[in-house]
Design a protein around this motif. Sequence first.
Motif, PDB file in Angstrom:
ATOM      1  N   ASN A   1     -39.813  31.940 -48.235  1.00  0.00           N
ATOM      2  CA  ASN A   1     -40.115  31.914 -49.665  1.00  0.00           C
ATOM      3  C   ASN A   1     -40.090  30.489 -50.219  1.00  0.00           C
ATOM      4  O   ASN A   1     -39.560  30.219 -51.297  1.00  0.00           O
TER       5      ASN A   1
ATOM      6  N   TYR B   1     -32.269  37.319 -55.364  1.00  0.00           N
ATOM      7  CA  TYR B   1     -32.093  37.050 -53.936  1.00  0.00           C
ATOM      8  C   TYR B   1     -30.836  37.753 -53.450  1.00  0.00           C
ATOM      9  O   TYR B   1     -29.743  37.598 -54.030  1.00  0.00           O
TER      10      TYR B   1
ATOM     11  N   HIS C   1     -48.970  31.545 -54.774  1.00  0.00           N
ATOM     12  CA  HIS C   1     -47.576  31.983 -54.700  1.00  0.00           C
ATOM     13  C   HIS C   1     -46.603  30.827 -54.877  1.00  0.00           C
ATOM     14  O   HIS C   1     -45.434  30.933 -54.492  1.00  0.00           O
TER      15      HIS C   1
ATOM     16  N   ASP D   1     -43.098  31.334 -56.418  1.00  0.00           N
ATOM     17  CA  ASP D   1     -41.994  31.920 -55.642  1.00  0.00           C
ATOM     18  C   ASP D   1     -41.180  30.868 -54.901  1.00  0.00           C
ATOM     19  O   ASP D   1     -40.147  31.198 -54.304  1.00  0.00           O
TER      20      ASP D   1
ATOM     21  N   ASP E   1     -40.033  40.739 -50.061  1.00  0.00           N
ATOM     22  CA  ASP E   1     -40.086  39.288 -49.847  1.00  0.00           C
ATOM     23  C   ASP E   1     -39.241  38.900 -48.630  1.00  0.00           C
ATOM     24  O   ASP E   1     -38.525  37.888 -48.641  1.00  0.00           O
TER      25      ASP E   1
ATOM     26  N   ASP F   1     -34.769  32.286 -48.391  1.00  0.00           N
ATOM     27  CA  ASP F   1     -35.735  32.852 -47.455  1.00  0.00           C
ATOM     28  C   ASP F   1     -35.285  34.230 -46.979  1.00  0.00           C
ATOM     29  O   ASP F   1     -34.095  34.537 -46.906  1.00  0.00           O
TER      30      ASP F   1
ATOM     31  N   ILE G   1     -37.877  33.276 -56.285  1.00  0.00           N
ATOM     32  CA  ILE G   1     -37.920  34.731 -56.288  1.00  0.00           C
ATOM     33  C   ILE G   1     -36.730  35.272 -57.073  1.00  0.00           C
ATOM     34  O   ILE G   1     -35.721  34.591 -57.251  1.00  0.00           O
TER      35      ILE G   1
ATOM     36  N   SER H   1     -35.758  39.770 -51.783  1.00  0.00           N
ATOM     37  CA  SER H   1     -35.673  39.983 -53.224  1.00  0.00           C
ATOM     38  C   SER H   1     -35.412  41.455 -53.523  1.00  0.00           C
ATOM     39  O   SER H   1     -36.232  42.316 -53.198  1.00  0.00           O
TER      40      SER H   1
END
Length: 221
Positions: free
Chosen positions: A170, A6, A178, A181, A166, A187, A3, A153
Amino acid sequence: MPITNYSVLAGDPVSGKVVTGASTHYQITMNAPGGPFTVAVNIQSMDGSEVLYAIEEGFTPPDEAGLLALPMGMTALQSAPGGLALDFVRSQVNGKPMITRPQMTLLPQMRSKGSEEERLLARARSSALQNAVVTLLNMTIADKDGVIYAFGSAYADKGKVDGIHDIHMNQGNPVNNHGGDNGIWQDGALLIHLPSKATWTAVFIAFQTQSWTTDGAGNPA
């Protein structure tokens, strides 16, 4: 690729509302330097990936001192161990996993078929996460020093309200769903701190399609 952007957003929540569209989210508005910001929390299943969630009261963050030292606002995080980054598979608290798959509860999709009683029951169950988030939001607003730390994200909304999404696991996504990602130490979650009560509560969200056994790239192992 993992992602983008972060980050963790630390802020003072002021309101919330349900936002429908491609997927239904509960949108929290938070005040902080550089804001206001929006926090988009998945509260219903989408794409057939049923939501798993856990509300952990009496929670201890992996790095409580680091969180409390953060300035209010958006802070970029390095996706690596040893910092504030969260990882559902790898993060530990006092030598134990931060969260495990068995701790999570299935949030079923709303049903459009079946008897009226079955539909009402399914609707009530599918609202459980939303109701929990609303309760926690109201408790945090009521605490004048309450803070929500939203991991996920970060995004910029081109002159509108910036925010973070998000806010869920993740990694472990199937490569064809997905999979782009996937990554480790990235996460999302909500950590709610109420100083007046000296408590932390964590909200963890994942999807049934995600694996909890992942490789160094966050892909299902």
